[in-house]
Scaffold this motif. Structure first.
Motif, mmCIF file in Angstrom:
data_model
loop_
_atom_site.group_PDB
_atom_site.id
_atom_site.type_symbol
_atom_site.label_atom_id
_atom_site.label_comp_id
_atom_site.label_asym_id
_atom_site.label_seq_id
_atom_site.Cartn_x
_atom_site.Cartn_y
_atom_site.Cartn_z
ATOM 1 N N ILE A 154 39.951 20.486 5.696
ATOM 2 C CA ILE A 154 40.079 21.611 6.747
ATOM 3 C C ILE A 154 38.848 21.450 7.825
ATOM 4 O O ILE A 154 37.810 20.629 7.462
ATOM 5 C CB ILE A 154 39.981 22.718 5.800
ATOM 6 N N LEU A 155 39.002 21.824 8.649
ATOM 7 C CA LEU A 155 37.966 21.870 9.771
ATOM 8 C C LEU A 155 36.976 23.311 9.681
ATOM 9 O O LEU A 155 37.614 24.487 9.702
ATOM 10 C CB LEU A 155 38.596 22.178 11.317
ATOM 11 N N HIS A 156 35.555 22.971 9.209
ATOM 12 C CA HIS A 156 34.766 24.016 9.102
ATOM 13 C C HIS A 156 34.004 24.127 10.499
ATOM 14 O O HIS A 156 33.401 23.177 10.852
ATOM 15 C CB HIS A 156 33.859 23.742 7.815
ATOM 16 N N VAL A 157 33.883 25.376 10.828
ATOM 17 C CA VAL A 157 33.135 25.825 12.281
ATOM 18 C C VAL A 157 31.712 26.479 11.651
ATOM 19 O O VAL A 157 32.321 27.520 11.121
ATOM 20 C CB VAL A 157 33.797 26.226 13.272
ATOM 21 N N GLY A 158 30.636 26.216 11.787
ATOM 22 C CA GLY A 158 29.727 27.043 11.431
ATOM 23 C C GLY A 158 28.534 26.067 10.775
ATOM 24 O O GLY A 158 28.762 24.693 10.752
ATOM 25 N N ILE B 102 33.025 14.831 7.891
ATOM 26 C CA ILE B 102 33.092 14.387 9.030
ATOM 27 C C ILE B 102 32.333 15.134 10.040
ATOM 28 O O ILE B 102 32.865 16.200 10.539
ATOM 29 C CB ILE B 102 34.404 13.671 9.411
ATOM 30 N N TYR B 103 31.371 14.588 10.661
ATOM 31 C CA TYR B 103 30.374 15.411 11.446
ATOM 32 C C TYR B 103 30.730 15.171 13.033
ATOM 33 O O TYR B 103 30.556 14.363 13.626
ATOM 34 C CB TYR B 103 29.013 15.098 11.557
ATOM 35 N N LEU B 104 31.703 16.117 13.351
ATOM 36 C CA LEU B 104 32.369 16.046 14.768
ATOM 37 C C LEU B 104 31.304 16.613 15.911
ATOM 38 O O LEU B 104 31.424 16.360 17.033
ATOM 39 C CB LEU B 104 33.504 16.969 14.842
ATOM 40 N N SER B 105 30.264 17.259 15.478
ATOM 41 C CA SER B 105 29.369 17.797 16.274
ATOM 42 C C SER B 105 28.021 17.289 16.109
ATOM 43 O O SER B 105 27.578 16.806 15.002
ATOM 44 C CB SER B 105 29.145 19.370 16.318
ATOM 45 N N ASP B 106 27.281 17.086 17.377
ATOM 46 C CA ASP B 106 25.833 16.492 17.144
ATOM 47 C C ASP B 106 24.811 17.929 16.989
ATOM 48 O O ASP B 106 24.786 18.815 17.793
ATOM 49 C CB ASP B 106 25.219 15.928 18.535
ATOM 50 N N ALA C 118 24.124 21.122 19.384
ATOM 51 C CA ALA C 118 24.968 22.415 19.040
ATOM 52 C C ALA C 118 24.338 23.353 18.209
ATOM 53 O O ALA C 118 23.676 22.871 17.282
ATOM 54 C CB ALA C 118 26.443 21.973 18.529
ATOM 55 N N GLY C 119 24.339 24.657 18.377
ATOM 56 C CA GLY C 119 23.785 25.615 17.343
ATOM 57 C C GLY C 119 24.460 25.376 15.950
ATOM 58 O O GLY C 119 25.566 25.087 15.878
ATOM 59 N N PRO C 120 23.917 26.061 14.771
ATOM 60 C CA PRO C 120 24.431 26.144 13.577
ATOM 61 C C PRO C 120 26.023 26.578 13.543
ATOM 62 O O PRO C 120 26.692 26.159 12.715
ATOM 63 C CB PRO C 120 23.375 26.798 12.927
ATOM 64 N N ASP C 121 26.134 27.654 14.399
ATOM 65 C CA ASP C 121 27.315 28.443 14.239
ATOM 66 C C ASP C 121 28.654 27.675 15.044
ATOM 67 O O ASP C 121 29.520 28.169 14.862
ATOM 68 C CB ASP C 121 27.091 29.789 14.762
ATOM 69 N N LYS C 122 28.209 26.648 15.741
ATOM 70 C CA LYS C 122 28.942 25.904 16.724
ATOM 71 C C LYS C 122 29.363 24.566 15.924
ATOM 72 O O LYS C 122 30.397 23.784 16.487
ATOM 73 C CB LYS C 122 28.561 25.653 17.842
ATOM 74 N N LEU C 123 28.612 24.074 14.701
ATOM 75 C CA LEU C 123 29.023 22.871 14.456
ATOM 76 C C LEU C 123 30.377 22.755 13.867
ATOM 77 O O LEU C 123 30.696 23.560 12.933
ATOM 78 C CB LEU C 123 27.950 22.605 13.151
ATOM 79 N N LYS C 124 31.087 21.426 14.317
ATOM 80 C CA LYS C 124 32.305 21.447 13.531
ATOM 81 C C LYS C 124 32.512 20.315 12.767
ATOM 82 O O LYS C 124 31.959 19.227 12.905
ATOM 83 C CB LYS C 124 33.326 21.146 15.028
ATOM 84 N N THR C 125 32.977 20.404 11.469
ATOM 85 C CA THR C 125 32.843 19.427 10.483
ATOM 86 C C THR C 125 34.215 19.672 9.667
ATOM 87 O O THR C 125 34.895 20.445 9.268
ATOM 88 C CB THR C 125 31.678 19.714 9.463
ATOM 89 N N ILE C 126 34.693 18.262 9.504
ATOM 90 C CA ILE C 126 36.065 18.028 8.620
ATOM 91 C C ILE C 126 35.499 18.005 7.388
ATOM 92 O O ILE C 126 34.724 17.131 6.932
ATOM 93 C CB ILE C 126 36.878 16.845 9.226
ATOM 94 N N VAL C 127 35.966 18.942 6.475
ATOM 95 C CA VAL C 127 35.603 18.860 5.151
ATOM 96 C C VAL C 127 36.960 18.273 4.444
ATOM 97 O O VAL C 127 37.895 18.828 4.451
ATOM 98 C CB VAL C 127 35.148 20.201 4.564
#
Length: 206
Positions: A145-149, A180-184, A188-197
């Motif tokens: 799933i894509l987790h944003v935050g 998988i860390y799609l955001s740096d 990016a702020g913590p609420d904008k981080l995109k991570t595939i879990v």
């Protein structure tokens, strides 16, 4: 022509707010193991300072020597703990074990990797160079799933994945928790981080 494997390999994308079942292909990674809180452990900082120089040296070697250019892939992490409660519920990061990874193309050989390591070593500044390895990973069937935050907000997602979606769909967990860390996080702020879990699974026998 530069290849972006994130766009070619389907498992490097995931829907937001919805679990999906995918088959992850066997891939080759730079890997480095460690233990401890990623926010404070020196081992984690040393791993980052090591894996990126090797990854970029391989990319430039491939471009200049093999005439095969590609975009360096995002950082990934496999996470676990002796007591998984420390990971999923208590979030006691000091108890976490991890393997940091960066995918590299199959055309990169062990000889190419050794040459890159030697070049990085000659320049210094890679404190965990002896711990890096080139290894293949076969996760196969997985739920993701894509987790944003914030990373710390993943607990609810993990609970839903582990305790509802996976058993409700006739699956059981097999491999280790994968991110998988799609955001740096530096940009990016913590609420904008995109991570595939991701969680590797297997189907239950009927």
């Amino acid at each position: 022509m530069k290849i972006d494997f994130k766009k070619q390999i389907g498992s490097y994308s995931a829907p937001r707010g919805r679990f999906s079942v995918v088959t992850v292909p066997v891939m080759q990674f730079l890997m480095i193991d460690g233990h401890g809180d990623p926010n404070t452990a020196q081992a984690y900082d040393d791993a980052l300072k090591t894996i990126y120089p090797v990854a970029y040296k391989l990319k430039f070697f491939s471009k200049t020597e093999l005439d095969r250019d590609y975009t360096v892939m995002p950082l990934e992490g496999v996470w676990w703990a002796e007591d998984m409660e420390a990971f999923t519920n208590a979030r006691d990061k000091s108890q976490w074990d991890w393997t940091l990874m960066i995918m590299v193309p199959d055309w990169i050989t062990p000889e190419h990797y050794e040459a890159a390591r030697e070049t990085v070593a000659s320049k210094g500044g890679a404190p965990s160079l002896n711990a890096v390895r080139l290894e293949r990973l076969d996760e196969g069937l997985s739920v993701q799933i894509l987790h944003v935050g914030s990373y710390d907000d993943e607990a609810a997602v993990l609970y839903e994945m582990h305790n509802r979606f996976i058993p409700d769909n006739g699956l059981r967990m097999t491999g280790r928790h994968h991110e998988i860390y799609l955001s740096d996080p530096r940009r990016a702020g913590p609420d904008k981080l995109k991570t595939i879990v991701r969680q590797p699974v297997a189907r239950l026998r009927e």
